[in-house]
Motif scaffolding. Sequence first.
Motif, PDB file in Angstrom:
ATOM      1  N   ARG A 214       7.233  51.187  89.339  1.00 21.15           N
ATOM      2  CA  ARG A 214       8.544  51.810  89.499  1.00 21.15           C
ATOM      3  C   ARG A 214       8.954  52.632  88.276  1.00 21.15           C
ATOM      4  O   ARG A 214       9.626  53.647  88.414  1.00 21.15           O
ATOM      5  CB  ARG A 214       9.592  50.737  89.789  1.00 21.15           C
ATOM      6  CG  ARG A 214       9.415  50.096  91.163  1.00 21.15           C
ATOM      7  CD  ARG A 214      10.609  49.260  91.547  1.00 21.15           C
ATOM      8  NE  ARG A 214      10.443  48.689  92.873  1.00 21.15           N
ATOM      9  CZ  ARG A 214      11.380  47.976  93.508  1.00 21.15           C
ATOM     10  NH1 ARG A 214      12.554  47.734  92.911  1.00 21.15           N
ATOM     11  NH2 ARG A 214      11.154  47.483  94.708  1.00 21.15           N
ATOM     12  N   THR A 215       8.543  52.203  87.092  1.00 19.91           N
ATOM     13  CA  THR A 215       8.883  52.978  85.890  1.00 19.91           C
ATOM     14  C   THR A 215       8.207  54.347  85.925  1.00 19.91           C
ATOM     15  O   THR A 215       8.800  55.359  85.536  1.00 19.91           O
ATOM     16  CB  THR A 215       8.450  52.226  84.621  1.00 19.91           C
ATOM     17  OG1 THR A 215       7.063  51.876  84.722  1.00 19.91           O
ATOM     18  CG2 THR A 215       9.277  50.961  84.446  1.00 19.91           C
ATOM     19  N   THR A 216       6.957  54.387  86.392  1.00 15.62           N
ATOM     20  CA  THR A 216       6.242  55.668  86.503  1.00 15.62           C
ATOM     21  C   THR A 216       6.917  56.552  87.526  1.00 15.62           C
ATOM     22  O   THR A 216       7.113  57.756  87.304  1.00 15.62           O
ATOM     23  CB  THR A 216       4.774  55.430  86.900  1.00 15.62           C
ATOM     24  OG1 THR A 216       4.132  54.628  85.909  1.00 15.62           O
ATOM     25  CG2 THR A 216       4.029  56.742  87.056  1.00 15.62           C
ATOM     26  N   VAL A 217       7.272  55.977  88.670  1.00 13.82           N
ATOM     27  CA  VAL A 217       7.945  56.736  89.724  1.00 13.82           C
ATOM     28  C   VAL A 217       9.266  57.294  89.207  1.00 13.82           C
ATOM     29  O   VAL A 217       9.608  58.461  89.457  1.00 13.82           O
ATOM     30  CB  VAL A 217       8.178  55.850  90.965  1.00 13.82           C
ATOM     31  CG1 VAL A 217       9.114  56.530  91.956  1.00 13.82           C
ATOM     32  CG2 VAL A 217       6.843  55.526  91.626  1.00 13.82           C
ATOM     33  N   HIS A 218       9.995  56.471  88.491  1.00 16.03           N
ATOM     34  CA  HIS A 218      11.283  56.922  87.956  1.00 16.03           C
ATOM     35  C   HIS A 218      11.099  58.136  87.039  1.00 16.03           C
ATOM     36  O   HIS A 218      11.838  59.128  87.146  1.00 16.03           O
ATOM     37  CB  HIS A 218      11.946  55.776  87.184  1.00 16.03           C
ATOM     38  CG  HIS A 218      13.222  56.167  86.495  1.00 16.03           C
ATOM     39  ND1 HIS A 218      14.404  56.399  87.180  1.00 16.03           N
ATOM     40  CD2 HIS A 218      13.484  56.399  85.174  1.00 16.03           C
ATOM     41  CE1 HIS A 218      15.339  56.748  86.308  1.00 16.03           C
ATOM     42  NE2 HIS A 218      14.804  56.748  85.092  1.00 16.03           N
ATOM     43  N   GLU A 219      10.120  58.082  86.156  1.00 13.30           N
ATOM     44  CA  GLU A 219       9.882  59.192  85.225  1.00 13.30           C
ATOM     45  C   GLU A 219       9.482  60.466  85.975  1.00 13.30           C
ATOM     46  O   GLU A 219       9.932  61.571  85.647  1.00 13.30           O
ATOM     47  CB  GLU A 219       8.800  58.808  84.214  1.00 13.30           C
ATOM     48  CG  GLU A 219       9.248  57.725  83.242  1.00 13.30           C
ATOM     49  CD  GLU A 219       8.112  57.250  82.350  1.00 13.30           C
ATOM     50  OE1 GLU A 219       6.943  57.608  82.650  1.00 13.30           O
ATOM     51  OE2 GLU A 219       8.377  56.511  81.381  1.00 13.30           O
ATOM     52  N   LEU A 220       8.635  60.307  86.974  1.00 20.64           N
ATOM     53  CA  LEU A 220       8.203  61.469  87.751  1.00 20.64           C
ATOM     54  C   LEU A 220       9.372  62.068  88.531  1.00 20.64           C
ATOM     55  O   LEU A 220       9.539  63.302  88.578  1.00 20.64           O
ATOM     56  CB  LEU A 220       7.086  61.066  88.712  1.00 20.64           C
ATOM     57  CG  LEU A 220       5.739  60.716  88.063  1.00 20.64           C
ATOM     58  CD1 LEU A 220       4.817  60.053  89.077  1.00 20.64           C
ATOM     59  CD2 LEU A 220       5.084  61.962  87.487  1.00 20.64           C
TER      60      LEU A 220
ATOM     61  N   ALA B 228       7.328  54.462  95.446  1.00 18.47           N
ATOM     62  CA  ALA B 228       6.531  53.467  94.734  1.00 18.47           C
ATOM     63  C   ALA B 228       5.615  52.713  95.685  1.00 18.47           C
ATOM     64  O   ALA B 228       4.432  52.468  95.374  1.00 18.47           O
ATOM     65  CB  ALA B 228       7.450  52.498  93.998  1.00 18.47           C
TER      66      ALA B 228
ATOM     67  N   ARG C 261       0.091  62.881  90.536  1.00 14.97           N
ATOM     68  CA  ARG C 261       1.103  61.978  91.090  1.00 14.97           C
ATOM     69  C   ARG C 261       2.359  62.735  91.504  1.00 14.97           C
ATOM     70  O   ARG C 261       2.964  62.425  92.537  1.00 14.97           O
ATOM     71  CB  ARG C 261       1.449  60.895  90.060  1.00 14.97           C
ATOM     72  CG  ARG C 261       0.313  59.905  89.816  1.00 14.97           C
ATOM     73  CD  ARG C 261       0.548  59.067  88.577  1.00 14.97           C
ATOM     74  NE  ARG C 261      -0.533  58.118  88.327  1.00 14.97           N
ATOM     75  CZ  ARG C 261      -0.730  57.488  87.185  1.00 14.97           C
ATOM     76  NH1 ARG C 261       0.106  57.698  86.159  1.00 14.97           N
ATOM     77  NH2 ARG C 261      -1.740  56.649  87.039  1.00 14.97           N
TER      78      ARG C 261
ATOM     79  N   ALA D 288      -0.736  62.759  85.793  1.00 10.55           N
ATOM     80  CA  ALA D 288       0.704  62.893  86.043  1.00 10.55           C
ATOM     81  C   ALA D 288       0.995  64.031  87.014  1.00 10.55           C
ATOM     82  O   ALA D 288       1.881  63.922  87.862  1.00 10.55           O
ATOM     83  CB  ALA D 288       1.438  63.124  84.721  1.00 10.55           C
TER      84      ALA D 288
ATOM     85  N   LEU E 294       2.531  52.869  93.011  1.00  8.62           N
ATOM     86  CA  LEU E 294       2.762  53.187  91.604  1.00  8.62           C
ATOM     87  C   LEU E 294       3.832  52.274  91.028  1.00  8.62           C
ATOM     88  O   LEU E 294       4.734  51.824  91.750  1.00  8.62           O
ATOM     89  CB  LEU E 294       3.221  54.648  91.456  1.00  8.62           C
ATOM     90  CG  LEU E 294       2.212  55.739  91.803  1.00  8.62           C
ATOM     91  CD1 LEU E 294       2.898  57.098  91.754  1.00  8.62           C
ATOM     92  CD2 LEU E 294       1.026  55.691  90.844  1.00  8.62           C
TER      93      LEU E 294
END
Length: 255
Positions: A37-43, A30, A10, A7, A35
Amino acid sequence: MPRVVPAVVRALDILELFLDRPQISAREVAERLDLPRTTVHELLVTLVARSYLISVPGQPVQYRLGMPVFQLGAAFAGRLDLVREAQSVARDVAAACTEAVHVAVLDGADVVYLVKVESSHPVRMVSGVGLRLPAHCTAVGKVLLAGLDRAGLDATLGKGPLPGMTPDSITDPDRLRAVLGAVRTEGVAVDVGESDSAMRCVAAAVRDHSGAVIAGMSISAPIIRWTAQAEAEWPTLVREGAATLSARMGHVARR
């Protein structure tokens, strides 16, 4: 091998995308990093929460760098300037006293040496750039500790006895606070065999444009060369050297 945290990697990858553009969208992040999109959003939410990124006004899915990124870059650049200028001034001070001259900064309860100019004598102090020592055991550390406010000093020293390096090290926090009060008054600190029983040091504070103490400069010599003349002359010499370096860092001394 220590584990690399994915994490964090990223998040750093996202920040590095701004090296070639002023702003970027969540969709571009993304796509460029491949990556979800959900991971990008969280980051992105995390980076925005810490202000490393900010949403572009009127364009909530567009992002640009926040102030902490600038502050980190400025701190890095400032440190580079300090090292470069310190090397020059330390060489002049060392030439005047023929002894080792150090410039160090405070890192927690320790000092870290950024610059060292060697003595011209065959018997020398064993030290080097990158060396870390307990601040309260060194002259340069004392001028740095003396530059902290009361809360900062209390947090740095903690509670209970301080670790010693020699029998002469100051391990009583209250005694150290009294010594630091004298350092503030006199403008110099000394290390009388407190980090190395065979050595003596004298140090003065280096300040930046705001007047804050950002580093310390010291002259160090073996006991055999710590003469009455040296004891009389070197405090003035290290004060002048620290003042010169302070001026180069933007400090304007009060009249």
